[in-house]
Design a protein around this motif. Sequence first.
Motif, PDB file in Angstrom:
ATOM      1  N   ALA A  42      -5.934 -28.696  -8.644  1.00  0.00           N
ATOM      2  CA  ALA A  42      -5.990 -27.243  -8.811  1.00  0.00           C
ATOM      3  C   ALA A  42      -6.886 -26.617  -7.761  1.00  0.00           C
ATOM      4  N   LEU A  43      -6.495 -25.417  -7.355  1.00  0.00           N
ATOM      5  CA  LEU A  43      -7.314 -24.682  -6.398  1.00  0.00           C
ATOM      6  C   LEU A  43      -8.606 -24.184  -7.033  1.00  0.00           C
ATOM      7  N   PHE A  44      -8.583 -23.967  -8.348  1.00  0.00           N
ATOM      8  CA  PHE A  44      -9.801 -23.518  -9.024  1.00  0.00           C
ATOM      9  C   PHE A  44      -9.749 -23.965 -10.475  1.00  0.00           C
ATOM     10  N   ASP A  45     -10.907 -23.974 -11.110  1.00  0.00           N
ATOM     11  CA  ASP A  45     -11.011 -24.342 -12.526  1.00  0.00           C
ATOM     12  C   ASP A  45     -11.258 -23.074 -13.326  1.00  0.00           C
ATOM     13  N   PRO A  46     -10.236 -22.554 -14.043  1.00  0.00           N
ATOM     14  CA  PRO A  46     -10.414 -21.293 -14.758  1.00  0.00           C
ATOM     15  C   PRO A  46     -11.420 -21.388 -15.887  1.00  0.00           C
ATOM     16  N   TYR A  47     -11.756 -22.615 -16.325  1.00  0.00           N
ATOM     17  CA  TYR A  47     -12.722 -22.755 -17.410  1.00  0.00           C
ATOM     18  C   TYR A  47     -14.113 -23.103 -16.888  1.00  0.00           C
TER      19      TYR A  47
ATOM     20  N   GLY B  70      -4.492 -19.309  -3.546  1.00  0.00           N
ATOM     21  CA  GLY B  70      -4.204 -18.717  -4.849  1.00  0.00           C
ATOM     22  C   GLY B  70      -2.769 -18.925  -5.267  1.00  0.00           C
ATOM     23  N   THR B  71      -2.324 -18.137  -6.241  1.00  0.00           N
ATOM     24  CA  THR B  71      -1.012 -18.331  -6.852  1.00  0.00           C
ATOM     25  C   THR B  71       0.099 -17.615  -6.123  1.00  0.00           C
TER      26      THR B  71
ATOM     27  N   PRO C  25       2.035 -17.455   0.554  1.00  0.00           N
ATOM     28  CA  PRO C  25       1.278 -17.012   1.736  1.00  0.00           C
ATOM     29  C   PRO C  25       1.870 -15.741   2.354  1.00  0.00           C
ATOM     30  N   GLY C  26       1.007 -14.794   2.632  1.00  0.00           N
ATOM     31  CA  GLY C  26       1.434 -13.551   3.262  1.00  0.00           C
ATOM     32  C   GLY C  26       1.973 -12.499   2.332  1.00  0.00           C
ATOM     33  N   GLU C  27       2.093 -12.825   1.022  1.00  0.00           N
ATOM     34  CA  GLU C  27       2.681 -11.864   0.079  1.00  0.00           C
ATOM     35  C   GLU C  27       1.658 -10.915  -0.517  1.00  0.00           C
ATOM     36  N   ARG C  28       0.408 -11.282  -0.504  1.00  0.00           N
ATOM     37  CA  ARG C  28      -0.615 -10.450  -1.101  1.00  0.00           C
ATOM     38  C   ARG C  28      -1.503  -9.865  -0.019  1.00  0.00           C
ATOM     39  N   ALA C  29      -1.774  -8.563  -0.115  1.00  0.00           N
ATOM     40  CA  ALA C  29      -2.679  -7.921   0.827  1.00  0.00           C
ATOM     41  C   ALA C  29      -4.069  -8.542   0.716  1.00  0.00           C
TER      42      ALA C  29
ATOM     43  N   ALA D 211     -13.660 -20.779  -6.171  1.00  0.00           N
ATOM     44  CA  ALA D 211     -13.628 -20.202  -7.513  1.00  0.00           C
ATOM     45  C   ALA D 211     -13.360 -18.707  -7.488  1.00  0.00           C
ATOM     46  N   ALA D 212     -13.490 -18.072  -6.331  1.00  0.00           N
ATOM     47  CA  ALA D 212     -13.209 -16.641  -6.251  1.00  0.00           C
ATOM     48  C   ALA D 212     -11.760 -16.324  -6.574  1.00  0.00           C
ATOM     49  N   VAL D 213     -10.871 -17.310  -6.443  1.00  0.00           N
ATOM     50  CA  VAL D 213      -9.464 -17.074  -6.750  1.00  0.00           C
ATOM     51  C   VAL D 213      -9.298 -16.680  -8.212  1.00  0.00           C
ATOM     52  N   ALA D 214     -10.103 -17.278  -9.106  1.00  0.00           N
ATOM     53  CA  ALA D 214     -10.003 -16.941 -10.525  1.00  0.00           C
ATOM     54  C   ALA D 214     -10.327 -15.478 -10.756  1.00  0.00           C
ATOM     55  N   VAL D 215     -11.325 -14.984 -10.059  1.00  0.00           N
ATOM     56  CA  VAL D 215     -11.695 -13.578 -10.209  1.00  0.00           C
ATOM     57  C   VAL D 215     -10.626 -12.681  -9.601  1.00  0.00           C
ATOM     58  N   ARG D 216     -10.091 -13.096  -8.460  1.00  0.00           N
ATOM     59  CA  ARG D 216      -9.100 -12.260  -7.793  1.00  0.00           C
ATOM     60  C   ARG D 216      -7.864 -12.035  -8.655  1.00  0.00           C
TER      61      ARG D 216
END
Length: 722
Positions: free
Chosen positions: A2-7, A563-564, A567-571, A587-592
Motif C-alpha cells: 500500500a502507498l499509505f496506511d489509513p489506520y 495515490g488512487t 497519473p495526470g488525472e488530478r490537479a 502518509a499525506a495521500v490519506a489526507v489528500r
Amino acid sequence: MALFDPYGDPSRALRIALGALLLVAVVATAGAFAADPESAAPSPVAYDDVVELGLSSETDALMAGSARVPRTQVFYSQLQYVVGYNGVESFAATLGDGRTERQFGYPIAAYVETFDDARPGTTETGLFESTFAGEWTPAAEAVYVVGSDARSPAGETVVPFRTREAAEAFAADHGGRAVDWEAVRSRSYDTDSAATVRSMAPERWDAADERIAAAERRADRPVSVVVGEDAPTVEAAVAAAPANTTVVVPPGTYEETLTVNESVTIAGEGARISGDGEGSVITVRAPDVALTGLSVDGSGGQTRDPEAAREGREDGEVWDTNIQLGYGHGDAGIRAIDAPGLVVDDVTVEANASGLLLREGSHAAIRDLRVDGADEWQDGFMGIAGMQSRVTVTDSRFEGGRDGIYLHRADGSVVRNSTFADNRYGTHLMYTGDALLADNAFRNELFAGITVMTRPSGNAIVGNDVRNSSAGVQASGTRAYIGYNTLVGNELGFSTSSRGSLYERNVAADNELGARATTVVPSSRVVANDFVGNGEHATAGAGALRVWADGDRGNYWEGANVGTHQPGERAYRPTSPVDGALHRHVAAVAVRESPAVALLDRLRGTVPGARSGSIIDPAPATAPYSPDRLDAALDPGAGPVHADWRAELDERSGGGDEDAAMNARDRNATGGGIDPRATRAGPATRPISATRAGQATRPTSATRAGPATRPTSAATEGPGDA
C-alpha cells in the motif's frame, strides 16, 4: 504494497495541515456570501494605483519625451487589484486565453485611454505620441484605429478615441481604419512576445560568435614596437606605435600605468602590468583597441567616485544616472571610456575594485578573461562593470568581489560559457534588455546567480547551471524567456518575477524552495519544468490564483501522481499543505483523499478567499520533461549540466504539426505580445460593462478610490508576474 496506511498515525505536521484545511474550508464557505454587490461599475483610478502588465514602457529608452503606449485598466470580479495593461492589444489577448478568467474572474469594467484632445501623432521613428495624457473611456464605448503606422517598442499599437470623428481623422493622417471594440478583440497583432525571445536566443548566440570572430580580426595587426627593444616601457611603446599595429610585451613584470589613445593591439607573452595602487592600471580612450595575453594588478581600491555621483544629484539627474556616475567612475584594472570595439582576450586581472570597467559606449568583445576579486564582496567591486556599453563575454571566469558582471543600460549583451563563484551576484542586469545569458555556471553566490532588476524587456536566460546559492534566477521585466536552466541545491531555484514571460524546461532539484510566485497579478506561463527533491516545490505570495500549465501541458512535480488517481488525472497544488507534502510524506495521500480536501478542491477558484497565495497545475506531467539532465544534475560527481537548448529550439521551430501547435501556444503568453498567426477565441463568457452606470457586480475589496496597496517583490525592485 500500500502507498499509505489509513489506520496509521500520520505525522503531527499532517494533522495540523488537515486542521488548517478544515478551517480554510469553513472560512472560504463563509466568504462566498460576504460580497456586497453594487449596481454601478467602478470608476477608473489613477494609473499609478494599478498593477501593470503588458509592455514596460516607463523604462524603455525609446519611450522618452512625448511617446506613449495607450493604456487600459480593468476591474476583475475576483481580484482586489485594478490591472493596468500597457497596450490595448495586451488586454485584448487575455479575453480568449481561458486562463485569465480562471485566475482573476471576469472583467466587470474596462477603461481605455482615449486621445481625442491630446494632439496624437507619431514620432520620427514611428512611435505613437501625444502632447497630453488621454482620458479614460469605457472600452466598449471607444472607437479604435487599427493598422495605422503608429508603433510601440513591441510592435503595432491600437489607438483609442472617444468619438468616431477623432478616430477617422487620425486614420486619415496615419493610415489604418476605425473599428469598434469587438473588432479589436477579434484581431491578431504583429507584436513581440516571450516566445519570440525564445526563438531569437539561438540567433543571439550566433551574433556573439560573429562579434568574437570580428574581434579576432581586429586584434590581428602587424608588429610595430617591441617593449625592451624599441621602447623602454609599455607606456612609451604604446605612445610610439602607429595606429592599427601591435605592441609586443615580452614576459616580465612592468610596474607602470598607461593610457591608450590609438587603435593598437597590446599583445603580452605572459607579461604582467602592475600599477602603483592608485587609480586604474590601463585606461583605454580609443576605438578598436585590443589587449591580449596580459596579467594586470595594482589598481586603486575606489569602487565609485562620490564626487561624480554628487554632481549628478545636484543636477537633478534620475536614480539610474546617479548609479552610472557613481559605479562608472571607480578604479579598475582596465578602464575603457568612449572606446567602442574593445577586445580583451586571454587576460587576468587581480582586482582591488573592478576588473574591467566600461562606460560611454565602450562596447567590448571579451574572451578568456579571469577576474579574481576580493574575498569579502564588501571590499571589492565588479568583475566587469558595463555602463551603457554592450558586452559579449565568453569562456571567462569571475571569482570573488561584489558582482561577477554588472551591466547597466547595456542592451544586447551576451554572457555565455563562463563561470562565476563566491560573488554577491553572479550576473546582475539593471535597465538592460534583449540580452542573452546562456550556458554559464554559478556556484556559492551570496545573493543570487542571475538577477535582473528595474523592469527590462526581452531577455533570454537559457541553459545556466546555478548551485549552492541563495537564489538561482530572479529576473524582473517583461517578455523574458527563462528556459533550460539547471537549479540545484539553492535556497530558491527561480522566481517568476517577469511579466508576460515564459518559464519552461527548467530543472529545479534539491532546493529549499523550487520556485516562488512573487507578484500579485500573474501574466506569465510556467510550463514543462521539473520539480524534484525540493523542500517545497513552489510557494506564492498574496494575489490571484496562479495556473501553471499550458492547456494539457503542465509541469512535472515529484509526488503529484501518487495515490488512487491515475497519473495526470488530478490537479496538483504545490501551495497546498497536503499536496506540497506528497513527495516528503507518503502518509499525506490519506489526507489528500479526505472529504475535507475534496470540499476545498471544489471551493478553490470560486471565491476570492480561496485564491490568495495559490498555485495550481491542472495537468501535472507523469514523467520528467528532462530526465537525462535531471539525473546528471543529481549526480554529486557531475560538473555543470547544460542542455543542448539551441538544437532543441531549432528542432521545435521547424517541427511537425505537434510542435507547431505547441509553439503557437507558447507565443501567446498572457500579458505579453500577441503572435500574428494566433487566432482569437469568441467573446468572453461575460461581457465587459459597457457604461459606468451598467449593471455589474464587484467584490467588496475593490474600491473606487483605488486598489489595495501595491506590494512589490523585494528581490526584483518592482512588481513582476506569475
